[in-house]
Write a protein that holds these residues in place. Structure first.
Motif, PDB file in Angstrom:
ATOM      1  N   ARG A 169     -26.861  75.429  64.392  1.00  0.00           N
ATOM      2  CA  ARG A 169     -25.952  76.377  65.029  1.00  0.00           C
ATOM      3  C   ARG A 169     -26.676  77.671  65.410  1.00  0.00           C
ATOM      4  O   ARG A 169     -26.374  78.279  66.443  1.00  0.00           O
ATOM      5  CB  ARG A 169     -24.780  76.686  64.094  1.00  0.00           C
ATOM      6  CG  ARG A 169     -23.833  75.509  63.892  1.00  0.00           C
ATOM      7  CD  ARG A 169     -22.763  75.814  62.850  1.00  0.00           C
ATOM      8  NE  ARG A 169     -21.821  74.734  62.728  1.00  0.00           N
ATOM      9  CZ  ARG A 169     -20.741  74.577  63.497  1.00  0.00           C
ATOM     10  NH1 ARG A 169     -20.484  75.475  64.446  1.00  0.00           N
ATOM     11  NH2 ARG A 169     -19.927  73.569  63.322  1.00  0.00           N
ATOM     12  N   PHE A 188     -29.113  76.936  68.507  1.00  0.00           N
ATOM     13  CA  PHE A 188     -28.423  76.643  69.759  1.00  0.00           C
ATOM     14  C   PHE A 188     -27.179  77.512  69.975  1.00  0.00           C
ATOM     15  O   PHE A 188     -26.274  77.129  70.727  1.00  0.00           O
ATOM     16  CB  PHE A 188     -28.072  75.159  69.820  1.00  0.00           C
ATOM     17  CG  PHE A 188     -29.284  74.277  69.874  1.00  0.00           C
ATOM     18  CD1 PHE A 188     -30.051  74.208  71.024  1.00  0.00           C
ATOM     19  CD2 PHE A 188     -29.683  73.557  68.758  1.00  0.00           C
ATOM     20  CE1 PHE A 188     -31.188  73.417  71.071  1.00  0.00           C
ATOM     21  CE2 PHE A 188     -30.815  72.764  68.803  1.00  0.00           C
ATOM     22  CZ  PHE A 188     -31.574  72.688  69.965  1.00  0.00           C
ATOM     23  N   SER A 189     -27.166  78.657  69.363  1.00  0.00           N
ATOM     24  CA  SER A 189     -26.065  79.595  69.585  1.00  0.00           C
ATOM     25  C   SER A 189     -25.994  79.965  71.068  1.00  0.00           C
ATOM     26  O   SER A 189     -26.998  80.319  71.679  1.00  0.00           O
ATOM     27  CB  SER A 189     -26.289  80.854  68.745  1.00  0.00           C
ATOM     28  OG  SER A 189     -25.291  81.821  69.016  1.00  0.00           O
ATOM     29  N   LYS A 191     -24.949  73.055  71.519  1.00  0.00           N
ATOM     30  CA  LYS A 191     -24.179  73.251  70.294  1.00  0.00           C
ATOM     31  C   LYS A 191     -22.911  72.405  70.275  1.00  0.00           C
ATOM     32  O   LYS A 191     -22.420  72.022  69.210  1.00  0.00           O
ATOM     33  CB  LYS A 191     -23.833  74.739  70.145  1.00  0.00           C
ATOM     34  CG  LYS A 191     -23.181  75.109  68.833  1.00  0.00           C
ATOM     35  CD  LYS A 191     -22.935  76.611  68.770  1.00  0.00           C
ATOM     36  CE  LYS A 191     -22.197  77.006  67.502  1.00  0.00           C
ATOM     37  NZ  LYS A 191     -21.925  78.467  67.474  1.00  0.00           N
ATOM     38  N   ARG A 227     -24.624  68.938  65.179  1.00  0.00           N
ATOM     39  CA  ARG A 227     -25.950  68.694  64.606  1.00  0.00           C
ATOM     40  C   ARG A 227     -26.247  67.220  64.410  1.00  0.00           C
ATOM     41  O   ARG A 227     -27.368  66.748  64.688  1.00  0.00           O
ATOM     42  CB  ARG A 227     -26.059  69.450  63.276  1.00  0.00           C
ATOM     43  CG  ARG A 227     -27.369  69.236  62.532  1.00  0.00           C
ATOM     44  CD  ARG A 227     -27.251  68.146  61.472  1.00  0.00           C
ATOM     45  NE  ARG A 227     -28.514  67.896  60.799  1.00  0.00           N
ATOM     46  CZ  ARG A 227     -28.734  66.871  59.974  1.00  0.00           C
ATOM     47  NH1 ARG A 227     -27.754  66.005  59.730  1.00  0.00           N
ATOM     48  NH2 ARG A 227     -29.909  66.717  59.387  1.00  0.00           N
TER      49      ARG A 227
END
Length: 375
Positions: free
Chosen positions: A287, A290-291, A296, A300
């Motif tokens: 998270r 890939f914010s 996102k 995952r």
């Protein structure tokens, strides 16, 4: 400065360009179209795979008025996200992960929707009519609408192609109850070209203008929540999120330019991230990395499943060590992919791990991964 153009449709297209969109067109939203029958056939053949929402929203997707009966016109806009390099070059870098071009920058939904809301406000002000905004998240078939609005045509790869933007652009739509002057639809300019069909790694096109999502790497890496069928894993190569092959092969890209929106520029760390580093991501780290990225959205577990398969395709035995922790990952789809990858990279270590871990494995899909590959 206020526009001197008197026609509301022309004024609104001018405003769309002023807001940073690269193209704009208008289509009737209240007339029948063949797209509904094509979508119905797609679902009836099961080519939507696990995307059950396409079946449950089929009636609402049949036409814009099926979702909003008051819709009379659609103002469709395009935003260029063209890359500044050949995105297929990274496919040869087998120790790194290849992420689809559209997902290397910031999440386009937020960028486009904020501008569409501004544009919708101007539609309401100029026409006095009601409006609704859509960016890829509602049951609205935007590509057929965009073709009706003259922005491009649905190519043989089923994506929209533009003579000015190639295959690299996002779409957004403002539906309105106002009757605006429509543009002429864009005719098909594919001719006899088969570049997009022939380059597909998994033969996901049963025929020109038809897609079987169940064979598409974009679907498999992003939408599919289960184990990726073994027959498609080698063809995935190092594609860990999406696939650009059919888009990149389109000859119309030679007329396109790279994106001008800074938010859509590729982040340096997403141009070729190391597979071993990605394999180590837990949920919190995923998270964080890939914010603000479309990646996102997949979550995952699906992402690391894809990374494990890419490691198995890397041909690099040294990467086998990064698979070992994944053999006991909480997610069965990750464990299964790691087993497959380890068997390809290091058969001896696979045999050791199978003897150690297979007896305690309770998930049937993971058991099958161990058992399909004899030690």
């Amino acid at each position: 400065m206020q526009s001197s153009i008197s026609d509301p449709a022309a004024r609104l297209k001018e405003r769309a360009l002023a807001l940073g969109f690269d193209a704009a067109g208008i289509a009737r939203a209240d007339e029948a179209w063949p797209a509904a029958e094509r979508l119905k056939a797609f679902v009836e053949l099961g080519r939507h795979g696990d995307m059950a929402w396409m079946e449950t929203t089929l009636a609402r997707r049949a036409a814009p008025t099926a979702m909003w009966p008051e819709a009379r016109s659609a103002l469709v806009v395009a935003m260029n996200y063209g890359p500044d390099h050949n995105p297929l070059d990274t496919l040869a870098q087998r120790q790194t992960g290849n992420i689809s071009v559209y997902a290397r920058g910031r999440d386009y939904h937020d960028l486009i929707k904020s501008r569409l809301k501004q544009l919708a406000g101007e539609v309401a002000q100029i026409t006095g009519a009601d409006v609704k905004v859509f960016v890829d998240t509602a049951p609205l078939m935007e590509k057929p609408l965009a073709q009706k609005a003259g922005l491009g045509w649905q190519g043989r790869h089923t994506n929209l192609v533009s003579r000015d933007l190639g295959s690299w652009f996002f779409l957004g739509t403002v539906l309105t109850s106002a009757a605006l002057t429509p543009d002429a639809p864009e005719p098909d300019h594919c001719g006899s070209c088969r570049a997009c069909l022939d380059i597909c790694p998994t033969n996901a096109f049963p025929a020109p203008y038809q897609l079987d999502a169940r064979r598409c790497i974009s679907y498999l890496t992003i939408e599919s929540a289960g184990p990726i069928p073994a027959e498609f894993r080698p063809a995935m190569g190092n594609r860990i999120y999406g696939c650009d092959d059919c888009l990149a092969a389109c000859p119309w890209n030679k007329f396109a330019s790279s994106a001008s929106e800074a938010a859509l520029f590729a982040r340096a760390e997403l141009k070729g991230p190391g597979l071993d580093e990605l394999a180590a991501l837990d949920d919190a780290a995923f998270r964080d990395v890939f914010s603000g990225s479309p990646v996102k959205r997949s979550g995952r577990d699906r992402f690391v499943r894809n990374v494990a398969i890419a490691i198995g395709n890397s041909g690099e035995p040294r990467l086998a060590a990064s698979l070992l922790p994944l053999l006991q990952d909480p997610a069965p789809i990750v464990r299964g992919a790691a087993i497959w990858a380890l068997a390809r990279l290091d058969p001896a270590r696979f045999a050791e791990e199978k003897a150690r871990l297979r007896p305690s494995e309770h998930d049937m899909s993971v058991q099958a991964e161990w058992d399909e590959r004899p030690a």
